[in-house]
Every structure is written in structure tokens, then in C-alpha cells.
Design a protein around this motif. Structure first.
Motif, PDB file in Angstrom:
ATOM      1  N   ILE A 161       1.075  -1.074  -0.020  1.00  0.00           N
ATOM      2  CA  ILE A 161       0.500   0.531   0.173  1.00  0.00           C
ATOM      3  C   ILE A 161       1.057   1.542   0.096  1.00  0.00           C
ATOM      4  CG2 ILE A 161      -1.720   1.582   1.291  1.00  0.00           C
ATOM      5  CD1 ILE A 161      -3.027  -1.277   2.335  1.00  0.00           C
ATOM      6  N   VAL A 162       1.933   0.930   0.752  1.00  0.00           N
ATOM      7  CA  VAL A 162       2.884   2.744   0.772  1.00  0.00           C
ATOM      8  C   VAL A 162       3.201   2.572  -0.497  1.00  0.00           C
ATOM      9  CG1 VAL A 162       4.792   3.942   2.268  1.00  0.00           C
ATOM     10  CG2 VAL A 162       3.567   2.434   3.825  1.00  0.00           C
ATOM     11  N   TYR A 163       3.765   1.625  -0.740  1.00  0.00           N
ATOM     12  CA  TYR A 163       4.218   1.596  -2.511  1.00  0.00           C
ATOM     13  C   TYR A 163       3.704   2.390  -3.581  1.00  0.00           C
ATOM     14  CZ  TYR A 163       7.275   0.090  -6.421  1.00  0.00           C
ATOM     15  OH  TYR A 163       7.769  -0.456  -7.642  1.00  0.00           O
ATOM     16  N   ARG A 164       2.488   1.695  -3.518  1.00  0.00           N
ATOM     17  CA  ARG A 164       1.416   2.206  -4.144  1.00  0.00           C
ATOM     18  C   ARG A 164       1.361   3.922  -4.183  1.00  0.00           C
ATOM     19  NH1 ARG A 164       0.268  -3.076  -4.223  1.00  0.00           N
ATOM     20  NH2 ARG A 164      -1.392  -3.014  -2.249  1.00  0.00           N
ATOM     21  N   GLU A 165       0.910   3.707  -2.626  1.00  0.00           N
ATOM     22  CA  GLU A 165       0.962   5.312  -2.657  1.00  0.00           C
ATOM     23  C   GLU A 165       1.487   6.432  -2.664  1.00  0.00           C
ATOM     24  OE1 GLU A 165      -1.878   5.296   0.368  1.00  0.00           O
ATOM     25  OE2 GLU A 165      -0.964   7.075   1.940  1.00  0.00           O
ATOM     26  N   LEU A 166       3.255   5.551  -2.994  1.00  0.00           N
ATOM     27  CA  LEU A 166       4.321   7.588  -3.330  1.00  0.00           C
ATOM     28  C   LEU A 166       4.415   7.122  -4.336  1.00  0.00           C
ATOM     29  CD1 LEU A 166       7.198   4.986  -0.826  1.00  0.00           C
ATOM     30  CD2 LEU A 166       5.645   7.349  -0.768  1.00  0.00           C
ATOM     31  N   ALA A 167       4.127   5.786  -5.005  1.00  0.00           N
ATOM     32  CA  ALA A 167       4.338   5.787  -6.626  1.00  0.00           C
ATOM     33  C   ALA A 167       3.392   6.993  -7.041  1.00  0.00           C
ATOM     34  CB  ALA A 167       3.687   4.634  -7.151  1.00  0.00           C
ATOM     35  N   ALA A 168       1.906   7.351  -6.876  1.00  0.00           N
ATOM     36  CA  ALA A 168       1.254   8.599  -6.877  1.00  0.00           C
ATOM     37  C   ALA A 168       1.573  10.140  -6.361  1.00  0.00           C
ATOM     38  CB  ALA A 168      -0.700   8.139  -6.675  1.00  0.00           C
ATOM     39  N   LEU A 169       2.454   9.921  -5.696  1.00  0.00           N
ATOM     40  CA  LEU A 169       3.055  11.162  -4.968  1.00  0.00           C
ATOM     41  C   LEU A 169       3.472  12.262  -6.552  1.00  0.00           C
ATOM     42  CD1 LEU A 169       3.829  10.653  -1.867  1.00  0.00           C
ATOM     43  CD2 LEU A 169       2.184  11.452  -2.188  1.00  0.00           C
ATOM     44  N   PRO A 170       3.902  13.518  -6.278  1.00  0.00           N
ATOM     45  CA  PRO A 170       4.401  13.887  -6.975  1.00  0.00           C
ATOM     46  C   PRO A 170       5.441  14.256  -6.992  1.00  0.00           C
ATOM     47  CG  PRO A 170       3.161  15.863  -5.666  1.00  0.00           C
ATOM     48  CD  PRO A 170       2.338  14.489  -5.718  1.00  0.00           C
ATOM     49  N   PRO A 171       7.056  14.374  -8.018  1.00  0.00           N
ATOM     50  CA  PRO A 171       7.649  14.263  -7.566  1.00  0.00           C
ATOM     51  C   PRO A 171       8.923  14.996  -7.266  1.00  0.00           C
ATOM     52  CG  PRO A 171       7.941  14.535  -9.706  1.00  0.00           C
ATOM     53  CD  PRO A 171       6.487  14.229  -9.631  1.00  0.00           C
ATOM     54  N   GLU A 172       9.699  15.576  -5.952  1.00  0.00           N
ATOM     55  CA  GLU A 172      10.153  16.522  -5.305  1.00  0.00           C
ATOM     56  C   GLU A 172      10.788  17.326  -6.166  1.00  0.00           C
ATOM     57  OE1 GLU A 172      13.727  17.311  -1.581  1.00  0.00           O
ATOM     58  OE2 GLU A 172      12.893  14.483  -2.387  1.00  0.00           O
ATOM     59  N   ASP A 173      10.756  18.280  -5.393  1.00  0.00           N
ATOM     60  CA  ASP A 173      11.239  19.689  -6.476  1.00  0.00           C
ATOM     61  C   ASP A 173      12.655  19.451  -5.732  1.00  0.00           C
ATOM     62  OD1 ASP A 173      12.111  22.186  -7.563  1.00  0.00           O
ATOM     63  OD2 ASP A 173      11.194  23.123  -6.821  1.00  0.00           O
ATOM     64  N   ASP A 174      13.594  19.350  -6.476  1.00  0.00           N
ATOM     65  CA  ASP A 174      14.988  19.578  -5.919  1.00  0.00           C
ATOM     66  C   ASP A 174      15.564  20.317  -7.207  1.00  0.00           C
ATOM     67  OD1 ASP A 174      15.069  18.068  -8.673  1.00  0.00           O
ATOM     68  OD2 ASP A 174      16.473  16.068  -7.690  1.00  0.00           O
ATOM     69  N   ALA A 175      15.021  21.535  -7.189  1.00  0.00           N
ATOM     70  CA  ALA A 175      15.975  22.407  -8.551  1.00  0.00           C
ATOM     71  C   ALA A 175      16.811  22.956  -7.993  1.00  0.00           C
ATOM     72  CB  ALA A 175      14.858  23.324  -9.521  1.00  0.00           C
ATOM     73  N   GLU A 176      16.771  23.489  -6.236  1.00  0.00           N
ATOM     74  CA  GLU A 176      17.163  24.231  -5.763  1.00  0.00           C
ATOM     75  C   GLU A 176      18.812  23.198  -5.724  1.00  0.00           C
ATOM     76  OE1 GLU A 176      17.415  26.558  -1.952  1.00  0.00           O
ATOM     77  OE2 GLU A 176      15.469  26.202  -2.758  1.00  0.00           O
ATOM     78  N   ARG A 177      18.883  22.148  -5.182  1.00  0.00           N
ATOM     79  CA  ARG A 177      20.128  21.722  -4.889  1.00  0.00           C
ATOM     80  C   ARG A 177      20.547  21.166  -5.929  1.00  0.00           C
ATOM     81  NH1 ARG A 177      18.029  16.003  -2.787  1.00  0.00           N
ATOM     82  NH2 ARG A 177      18.010  17.510  -0.277  1.00  0.00           N
ATOM     83  N   ARG A 178      20.099  20.599  -7.624  1.00  0.00           N
ATOM     84  CA  ARG A 178      20.720  20.731  -8.650  1.00  0.00           C
ATOM     85  C   ARG A 178      21.785  21.964  -8.681  1.00  0.00           C
ATOM     86  NH1 ARG A 178      18.963  17.836 -12.521  1.00  0.00           N
ATOM     87  NH2 ARG A 178      17.598  15.949 -12.341  1.00  0.00           N
ATOM     88  N   GLU A 179      20.659  23.082  -8.759  1.00  0.00           N
ATOM     89  CA  GLU A 179      22.154  24.490  -8.915  1.00  0.00           C
ATOM     90  C   GLU A 179      22.411  25.083  -7.833  1.00  0.00           C
ATOM     91  OE1 GLU A 179      19.468  28.647  -8.093  1.00  0.00           O
ATOM     92  OE2 GLU A 179      21.808  28.820  -8.788  1.00  0.00           O
ATOM     93  N   LEU A 180      22.467  24.192  -6.858  1.00  0.00           N
ATOM     94  CA  LEU A 180      24.078  24.309  -6.356  1.00  0.00           C
ATOM     95  C   LEU A 180      25.184  23.652  -6.836  1.00  0.00           C
ATOM     96  CD1 LEU A 180      25.341  25.222  -3.910  1.00  0.00           C
ATOM     97  CD2 LEU A 180      24.141  23.875  -2.726  1.00  0.00           C
ATOM     98  N   ALA A 181      24.157  22.104  -7.120  1.00  0.00           N
ATOM     99  CA  ALA A 181      25.706  21.385  -7.277  1.00  0.00           C
ATOM    100  C   ALA A 181      26.181  21.830  -8.658  1.00  0.00           C
ATOM    101  CB  ALA A 181      25.067  19.779  -8.085  1.00  0.00           C
TER     102      ALA A 181
END
Lengths: 133, 99
Positions: free
Chosen positions: B44-64
Motif C-alpha cells: 500500500i505504501v509503495y503504491r501510495e508513494l508512486a502516486a505522489l508528485p516528484p520532489e522539487d530539487d531544483a535548488e539542490r541541482r542548481e547548487l551542484a
């Protein structure tokens, strides 16, 4: 020559002294001081963080004895450098282990979780960099 | 790219462990049943996580990207450390007490 994974978990001793050094598969040609510094990495202190040498002692006597036996003149700053480099190597190692799981080469929770626990090593790297900054 | 393994990948690894390594060793019927129920819950947890929008990591990418380009200043280390700390609060919160 460097052992490549020289840390407390790979040193076997008994009441009479040194029995052996294990796990030579990472041995390679390198600065011998690399081994000396690698054992200081916080992850190998197993929770006894204030004892920099594998959670069992401080480094002064260790360095003095090493210099005395080898005739080298390794400075404490060199250990600082290799301690940092050892942390970087282990941080990359954590990601590599997680990749083995994610790519299906060796599926295991133990390898998978290292991908996340690598953040502990990254934090230590930041801490060491702050000290020299 | 968000943290790897993702939460979903971790639930998958745990389900494989329970099904592949633990379940075959269980002879007690009650424990077998409870382990199967736990695996269903994990599904149930697995399928529920699949339905979540992806995390916004733009800030981390920009820093890298900036670090890779050599664009660092006196505040870069503090920004990296804050990012590591945020990830540690999820992955291993008690570790932070050691500093």
C-alpha cells in the motif's frame, strides 16, 4: 604501497599483540600516509567519536611511533588531509554500494540504505572542511 | 534527481527482504500470516508513494551545478551543509546529536 582499507575493523589483535591485517583487496600503489589517515575516518570510530584513531585512542602517540619506526616525518596536517580524503572515498563508496542494489547486481536492504546513510559521511566532510576554512 | 534510493525504492527493498529471506524461514503459522499482512501493508505504501508528485530539487541541482562550474563563495559550504543536514534529519536524525 597502500593497503587501501586500513581501519580498526581490519586489524586483528590478541593478548600477545598483532595477529594480522585483513582485507587486502584494495591494496594499490599510493602515498603510505593514506593508510595512516584512513583509520581516522569517523565512521570507523563506531560511536566513540572523541577517540580519533578508530575509537580507541588519540593520534599523537600513533603518529610518533609510526614516525619513529619508519624514519618518516609525517606531519599532523598530512593526517588531516588523508582523513578528509578517506571520508570522501567512503562517501563515494556508500553511493557505489547503493548502486549495486539499484542496478540489481546485489539486491539488499543493507546496500540500499547506504545510499541514504552516506549523508552522515557528507556531514562529517562539511565538518572537517569548516575546521580548515 | 531526488534522494536515492527513493522512499519507494526502499519499500521495495524491504518487501523483497521479507518475502525472499524472512518468509521462507517462518514455520509458525501466525508469524507467517502477520508477515504476509505486513508485506501487503508495505505494498500500500509503495503504491501510495508512486502516486505522489516528484520532489522539487531544483535548488539542490542548481547548487551542484554551480559547485561543478567552480562558482563557489564563502557561503557555499554553509549551503551544502544545510542541505546535508536536511537529508540527515530524514535518513539518520540521531547522528546530528554527535556534533
Amino acid at each position: 604501497m597502500s593497503h587501501g582499507d586500513y581501519r580498526i575493523g581490519n586489524v586483528v589483535v590478541d593478548a600477545t599483540g598483532l595477529v594480522g591485517i585483513l582485507d587486502w583487496e584494495f591494496a594499490h600503489l599510493d602515498d603510505p600516509v593514506r593508510d595512516l589517515g584512513f583509520g581516522l575516518v569517523r565512521a570507523w570510530r563506531f560511536g566513540v567519536d572523541d577517540k580519533r584513531l578508530g575509537g580507541i585512542a588519540d593520534v599523537d602517540a600513533y603518529l610518533e611511533r609510526y614516525n619513529g619506526i619508519t624514519g618518516f616525518d609525517v606531519r599532523p596536517e598530512e593526517l588531516d588531509y588523508w582523513e578528509l580524503a578517506g571520508n570522501v572515498a567512503w562517501a563515494v563508496g556508500c553511493l557505489t554500494q547503493a548502486q549495486r542494489h539499484l542496478r540489481g547486481q546485489d539486491r539488499s536492504v543493507e546496500l540500499a540504505i547506504l545510499g541514504r546513510l552516506g549523508a552522515e559521511v557528507e556531514y562529517e566532510i562539511c565538518h572537517l572542511l569548516e575546521k580548515v576554512a | 534527481m531526488t534522494e536515492r534510493p527513493t522512499a519507494q525504492e526502499l519499500t521495495e527493498a524491504i518487501a523483497e527482504f521479507l518475502g525472499g529471506e524472512i518468509l521462507p524461514t517462518l514455520t509458525d503459522h501466525r508469524l507467517r500470516f502477520r508477515t504476509l499482512v505486513a508485506m501487503n501493508a508495505l505494498g500500500i505504501v509503495y503504491r501510495e508513494l508512486a502516486a505522489l508528485p516528484p520532489e522539487d530539487d531544483a535548488e539542490r541541482r542548481e547548487l551542484a551545478q554551480r559547485i561543478r562550474a567552480g562558482d563557489v563563495d564563502s557561503g557555499t559550504l554553509a549551503r551544502v551543509k544545510a542541505d546535508v543536514e536536511a537529508r540527515l534529519r530524514v535518513a539518520s536524525p540521531r547522528y546530528l546529536d554527535r556534533y
